[in-house]
Design an enzyme around this catalytic site. Structure first.
Site, PDB file in Angstrom:
ATOM      1  N   SER A  63       2.330 -90.826  66.842  1.00  0.00           N
ATOM      2  CA  SER A  63       3.535 -91.462  67.487  1.00  0.00           C
ATOM      3  C   SER A  63       4.026 -91.219  68.769  1.00  0.00           C
ATOM      4  O   SER A  63       2.996 -91.722  69.488  1.00  0.00           O
ATOM      5  CB  SER A  63       4.836 -90.664  66.821  1.00  0.00           C
ATOM      6  OG  SER A  63       6.476 -92.003  67.338  1.00  0.00           O
ATOM      7  N   HIS A 114       3.064 -95.767  65.898  1.00  0.00           N
ATOM      8  CA  HIS A 114       4.522 -96.176  66.336  1.00  0.00           C
ATOM      9  C   HIS A 114       4.211 -97.280  66.865  1.00  0.00           C
ATOM     10  O   HIS A 114       4.805 -96.699  67.989  1.00  0.00           O
ATOM     11  CB  HIS A 114       5.468 -95.102  65.905  1.00  0.00           C
ATOM     12  CG  HIS A 114       5.269 -94.288  65.249  1.00  0.00           C
ATOM     13  ND1 HIS A 114       6.214 -93.069  64.519  1.00  0.00           N
ATOM     14  CD2 HIS A 114       5.174 -94.485  63.489  1.00  0.00           C
ATOM     15  CE1 HIS A 114       5.872 -92.876  63.200  1.00  0.00           C
ATOM     16  NE2 HIS A 114       5.644 -93.265  63.099  1.00  0.00           N
ATOM     17  N   ASP A 140       6.608 -87.976  60.218  1.00  0.00           N
ATOM     18  CA  ASP A 140       5.873 -89.246  59.032  1.00  0.00           C
ATOM     19  C   ASP A 140       4.501 -88.312  59.617  1.00  0.00           C
ATOM     20  O   ASP A 140       4.055 -87.580  60.587  1.00  0.00           O
ATOM     21  CB  ASP A 140       6.328 -90.263  59.870  1.00  0.00           C
ATOM     22  CG  ASP A 140       5.529 -91.395  59.628  1.00  0.00           C
ATOM     23  OD1 ASP A 140       5.014 -91.729  57.873  1.00  0.00           O
ATOM     24  OD2 ASP A 140       5.045 -92.638  60.376  1.00  0.00           O
TER      25      ASP A 140
END
Length: 201
Positions: A20, A47, A140
C-alpha cells in the site's frame, strides 16, 4: 547468466504480493531485482486511487526483466508474468491458473484487497503458495496471510522497522507466525531462494 535449469523443481507455484503506502518504491525494488527466468507467476495488489487509470504496470514493466501487466478477467497466469490488480477491482486466483476480477464490497476499506487475493491463492495453491507483505498503512493482508499459513503456504514480510510504512507488515507479524521478516533489499533474493529450493525457512 544462469539458465532456467536452476529452477527445474520450483518449490512454489505462485507468489502473491500485497502493498500500500510506499508500495510503488517497494515493488520497484523487489520486481526490479528478480531474474528474467523467474519460474512462477506473481500476482500483486497495490492500493491505488480508484478514481484514476494507472500507469503503474508500465512503470514497473520498464524497470523489471519480468513481463508486468494490469490483470484482466480470464488471464491465465504464466511463469515470469506479473499481474497487477487494476484500480477498484479485487484480484482473485482460480483453479487452472485463471484470474478473475471482482467489484464486491471493499475489505478493510480497500479494493483491491490483499486479504482476498491471499485467501484465493491459499485455497487454490495450498502449500505451493508464497505470500509477501510489503510496506503499507492499515492491516490489509494479515487475515489473508493467516489463510495462507493455515493451508501450509509460506509468508514473507518486509521488516516493519525498515519499511517506509510499517502498518501492514506489522499487522501480519502480529496475526501469524511469519516465516521470514526481511529488509526490503533482501526480499527478492529470498523469493528466488525459496522458489528454487536453495533457501530454507
Amino acid at each position: 547468466m544462469l539458465g532456467p535449469s536452476r529452477f527445474q523443481a520450483a518449490a512454489y507455484e505462485i507468489v502473491a504480493i500485497g502493498s500500500s503506502a510506499g508500495g510503488v518504491k517497494a515493488l520497484l525494488a523487489v520486481l526490479g531485482a528478480l531474474p528474467a527466468d523467474f519460474p512462477v507467476p506473481l500476482v500483486v495488489v497495490q492500493h491505488l486511487d480508484p478514481r484514476h487509470d494507472t500507469i503503474l504496470a508500465d512503470i514497473l514493466d520498464r524497470r523489471s526483466r519480468l513481463r508486468i501487466k494490469l490483470a484482466e478477467a480470464g488471464d491465465v497466469i504464466a511463469p515470469g508474468g506479473v499481474y497487477l490488480a487494476p484500480p477498484d477491482h479485487h484480484l482473485l486466483a482460480n483453479p487452472g491458473g485463471k484470474l478473475s476480477l471482482s467489484t464486491v464490497d471493499r475489505v478493510k476499506f480497500v479494493r483491491p484487497s490483499a486479504d482476498l487475493l491471499f485467501e484465493s491463492v491459499a485455497v487454490v495453491y495450498g502449500p505451493s503458495a508464497l505470500a509477501c507483505v510489503l510496506t503499507g498503512t492499515g492491516s490489509d493482508g494479515a487475515t489473508g496471510a493467516g489463510v495462507v499459513k493455515s493451508r501450509g503456504g509460506t509468508v514473507v514480510a518486509e521488516d516493519p522497522e525498515t519499511a517506509e510504512f510499517k502498518g501492514m507488515p506489522q499487522a501480519v507479524a502480529k496475526a501469524v507466525s511469519v516465516d521470514l521478516v526481511l529488509p526490503l533489499d533482501d526480499i527478492a533474493d529470498a523469493l528466488v531462494g525459496l522458489v528454487e529450493g536453495t533457501r530454507t525457512l
